[in-house]
Each structure stands twice: as C-alpha cells, then as structure tokens.
Write an enzyme that holds these catalytic residues in place. Structure first.
Site, short mmCIF file in Angstrom:
data_model
loop_
_atom_site.label_atom_id
_atom_site.label_comp_id
_atom_site.label_asym_id
_atom_site.label_seq_id
_atom_site.Cartn_x
_atom_site.Cartn_y
_atom_site.Cartn_z
N SER A 56 0.43 -0.89 0.14
CA SER A 56 -0.11 -0.35 0.27
C SER A 56 1.05 1.42 -0.30
O SER A 56 0.45 2.30 -0.71
CB SER A 56 -1.07 0.11 1.02
OG SER A 56 -0.21 -0.54 2.21
N GLN A 76 -2.49 -4.34 -25.55
CA GLN A 76 -1.40 -5.39 -25.42
C GLN A 76 -1.01 -4.73 -24.16
O GLN A 76 -1.17 -5.48 -22.79
CB GLN A 76 0.23 -5.69 -25.93
CG GLN A 76 0.81 -6.64 -24.64
CD GLN A 76 1.80 -7.48 -25.17
OE1 GLN A 76 2.72 -6.23 -26.47
NE2 GLN A 76 1.87 -8.50 -25.47
N TRP A 77 -0.97 -3.55 -23.97
CA TRP A 77 -0.12 -2.52 -22.96
C TRP A 77 -2.19 -2.48 -22.46
O TRP A 77 -2.31 -3.00 -20.85
CB TRP A 77 0.03 -1.46 -22.85
CG TRP A 77 0.22 -0.40 -22.28
CD1 TRP A 77 0.16 -0.66 -20.61
CD2 TRP A 77 0.97 0.27 -22.42
NE1 TRP A 77 0.94 0.60 -19.90
CE2 TRP A 77 1.53 1.17 -20.96
CE3 TRP A 77 2.32 0.31 -23.50
CZ2 TRP A 77 2.67 1.81 -20.67
CZ3 TRP A 77 3.59 1.37 -23.69
CH2 TRP A 77 3.74 2.02 -22.11
N GLU A 99 -7.70 7.53 -24.08
CA GLU A 99 -6.83 7.86 -25.42
C GLU A 99 -7.78 8.31 -26.60
O GLU A 99 -9.00 8.75 -26.21
CB GLU A 99 -7.11 5.92 -25.58
CG GLU A 99 -6.52 5.36 -27.30
CD GLU A 99 -6.61 4.07 -27.86
OE1 GLU A 99 -6.43 4.14 -28.30
OE2 GLU A 99 -6.09 3.79 -26.38
N SER A 101 -9.62 9.13 -30.31
CA SER A 101 -10.24 8.48 -30.34
C SER A 101 -10.21 8.95 -32.38
O SER A 101 -10.67 10.75 -32.97
CB SER A 101 -11.35 8.63 -29.75
OG SER A 101 -12.22 7.70 -31.26
N ARG A 103 -13.29 8.29 -34.10
CA ARG A 103 -14.22 8.91 -34.04
C ARG A 103 -14.42 10.40 -34.28
O ARG A 103 -15.22 10.99 -34.66
CB ARG A 103 -14.86 8.52 -33.10
CG ARG A 103 -15.00 7.24 -32.38
CD ARG A 103 -16.64 6.54 -31.60
NE ARG A 103 -17.58 7.39 -31.71
CZ ARG A 103 -18.39 7.21 -31.77
NH1 ARG A 103 -18.28 6.62 -30.20
NH2 ARG A 103 -20.05 8.17 -31.86
N ARG A 171 -12.75 5.20 -40.85
CA ARG A 171 -10.93 4.57 -40.10
C ARG A 171 -10.81 3.07 -40.35
O ARG A 171 -10.36 2.80 -40.26
CB ARG A 171 -11.53 4.55 -38.75
CG ARG A 171 -11.78 4.90 -38.27
CD ARG A 171 -12.31 4.51 -36.54
NE ARG A 171 -13.84 4.27 -35.81
CZ ARG A 171 -13.56 4.54 -34.07
NH1 ARG A 171 -12.45 4.52 -33.90
NH2 ARG A 171 -15.11 3.97 -33.99
N LEU A 189 3.18 4.56 -8.15
CA LEU A 189 4.38 4.01 -8.43
C LEU A 189 4.06 2.07 -8.68
O LEU A 189 5.32 0.88 -9.34
CB LEU A 189 4.99 3.80 -7.46
CG LEU A 189 6.50 3.47 -7.30
CD1 LEU A 189 7.57 3.99 -9.08
CD2 LEU A 189 7.76 4.65 -6.51
N ARG A 199 6.75 -6.53 -18.79
CA ARG A 199 7.01 -6.15 -20.19
C ARG A 199 8.51 -5.43 -20.17
O ARG A 199 8.99 -5.79 -21.30
CB ARG A 199 6.88 -4.85 -19.92
CG ARG A 199 5.53 -5.05 -20.43
CD ARG A 199 4.65 -5.72 -20.80
NE ARG A 199 2.66 -6.12 -20.58
CZ ARG A 199 2.45 -7.40 -21.15
NH1 ARG A 199 3.14 -8.78 -21.62
NH2 ARG A 199 1.36 -7.64 -20.95
#
Length: 233
Positions: A56, A76-77, A99, A101, A103, A171, A189, A199
C-alpha cells in the site's frame, strides 16, 4: 521529459506526485511519524516494504505519462491494465487510461514501419513471441509490402472522408495494428513497477519492451530507491 521509441513513438512525462520519501511517510503514518529527508534508515524501510510485500505505501506515489505507440502495443498494454486490477496483493491498481479516438479526430495517421533489419522470425518452440532476426533482404521485401499496403489503406481512407463518409466509419480502411495512437496513462508507482517487471522480461514482445525501457528511465529518475527495490524482487 520525453523519450523517443521505435520510428515515430515516444513516452512523455506529463506529471507526477511524490518521491521515495512519499513511500516512507505513507508507511510511517501508522506510528504518527514523518521523515523530512531520506535517510539510510528510510532506505532500509523501503527495502523491508518491498521484500515483505507491504504494497500500500507504494500506491501513494503516482506518475502520469503521455504515450504514442502502435495499436499492437497499446492493446497489449491495455490488457495488462485490465488484468492488473486483479493480480494478488494490489487491491485497487490505481490506474487511469484515456486514449485519442478517430471517431473525433482526423489528424494525419502515422504508422509503425519496421526497417528491413527489424523483422523477426517465428520462434521454434513457442506459439507466441519471436525468434532471431531474418535476413535484411527478406525484411526489406516485407517493409516495402507493408508500405504499399499502408498507402492503399490511406488512399481509401482519405477518399471516404472526401466523399463525406463519417470519420468513425472511414477509419475502417486504415491498417489497424501499425496505426499509432496516443493516450494518457496514470498509474501508482506500484502498478508501474509491476508493468515493468512484466514487460522488461526477455519473452515480452520487443516493441513493448522498448516502451518499458523508456518508462524505466523516467521512473528511475523520479523514484530511484523505490524502483530499484521493487524491480529487484
């Protein structure tokens, strides 16, 4: 701080909260104590917390990054982000993802195009991942074919927009997995360290390893003691 990745991508530090001392004081509040400067005793406390899995305190320090990466890396992320909320010992992973877009935006699309010397062979004893580099000649052939394929998709995408087709349908003509997308990733963190543990492994996809190395450079600058201890476990 901005670190370039792949041919057109990057990782950029937008903001952060806390330091190694944040972790220490989050732990010490249990005893109504606080450190004003990081001491050897505080470092030993961070080592103890990391070694014993007391997670914590590491969730009180936060990083916010802007990432520009091919869609194959982003998805994948994203699977990691969704899954990390359920891995043992975290409780709430304290992550956020927003993210861009297509659109809504029609900025010039960008695509990841490996050079002739970056194509990898299929692994011999696995259904996923990759093996050694293939010959430059064969790689150059597939770079050219990918460029031609991408250009064809771009032409059809732009023609659809010019004919009045809405962006969210136009698109569909864009080759998907190499398309660069941009997002904000805000993570504790602890969650960032878990991402790096996963990764930076040799069997992770190389492209996402490259992004993980960039993130490691950033978080090591901000939280040098804590990151070293979390990644050494």
């Amino acid at each position: 701080m901005l670190i370039n990745v792949l041919d057109k991508g990057y990782v950029r530090l937008v903001n952060h909260m806390g330091s190694d001392l944040t972790v220490v004081n989050a732990a010490r509040v249990s005893y109504a104590k606080q450190s004003d400067e990081l001491s050897d005793k505080d470092i030993r406390l961070i080592q103890f917390l990391a070694r014993e899995g007391h997670t914590s305190p590491f969730r009180h320090a936060v990083i916010q990054l802007e990432i520009y990466a091919p869609l194959m890396v982003a998805r994948q992320w994203w699977k990691y982000v969704v899954g990390s909320a359920h891995y043992e010992g975290t409780g709430d992973s304290l992550e956020a993802w927003n993210e861009s877009s297509r659109r809504y935006i029609t900025e010039e699309p960008a695509f990841y195009l490996p050079s002739g010397g970056e194509w990898r062979s299929a692994p011999e004893n696995s259904k996923q991942g990759s093996g050694s580099l293939i010959s430059w000649e064969l790689g150059a052939k597939y770079t050219k074919e990918l460029m031609d394929y991408t250009e064809l998709g771009m032409q059809k995408y732009e023609a659809a927009l010019a004919d009045g087709i809405c962006a969210e349908q136009a698109r569909l003509f864009l080759p998907a997995y190499g398309l660069y997308v941009r997002w904000y990733w805000t993570a504790s963190l602890q969650s960032a360290a878990h991402f790096l543990q996963q990764r930076l492994e040799h069997d992770a996809q190389k492209e996402i390893q490259d992004y993980a190395k960039a993130i490691l450079s950033i978080v090591k600058t901000l939280f040098p003691v804590t990151v070293e201890e979390l990644l050494s476990r």
